[in-house]
Motif scaffolding. Sequence first.
Motif: not given
Length: 105
Positions: A59-61, A75-78, A80-84
Amino acid sequence: MTKFSLLALVLIPVLGCAAALPHATDADAARVNQSFPGASVPRLEQGRTLYVERCAGCHQLREPASEAPLAWPRLVAEMRDEHGVHLTRDEEQGIVAYLVSVSSR
């Protein structure tokens, strides 16, 4: 279209986004040292590099200042957890430390 031109179409936007990201400073490292012990400009810059390398492919930074500093860990954990997104603990901490430090300016 050649392989080179296709590669250029992919890399130019990523490199442009990366060039616009703020670089870490001594003040950034000092500001987050309590939350991220051992924070230093080289470590924060490593987090910046990881942010570009690991996030821009999907995605766009986002500009670090687009979120409150305390939002970045979630947001970073999301991602990792929700988007693999596969990140080691050290990679995740580096990215978060960079994003928190420069969004705290």
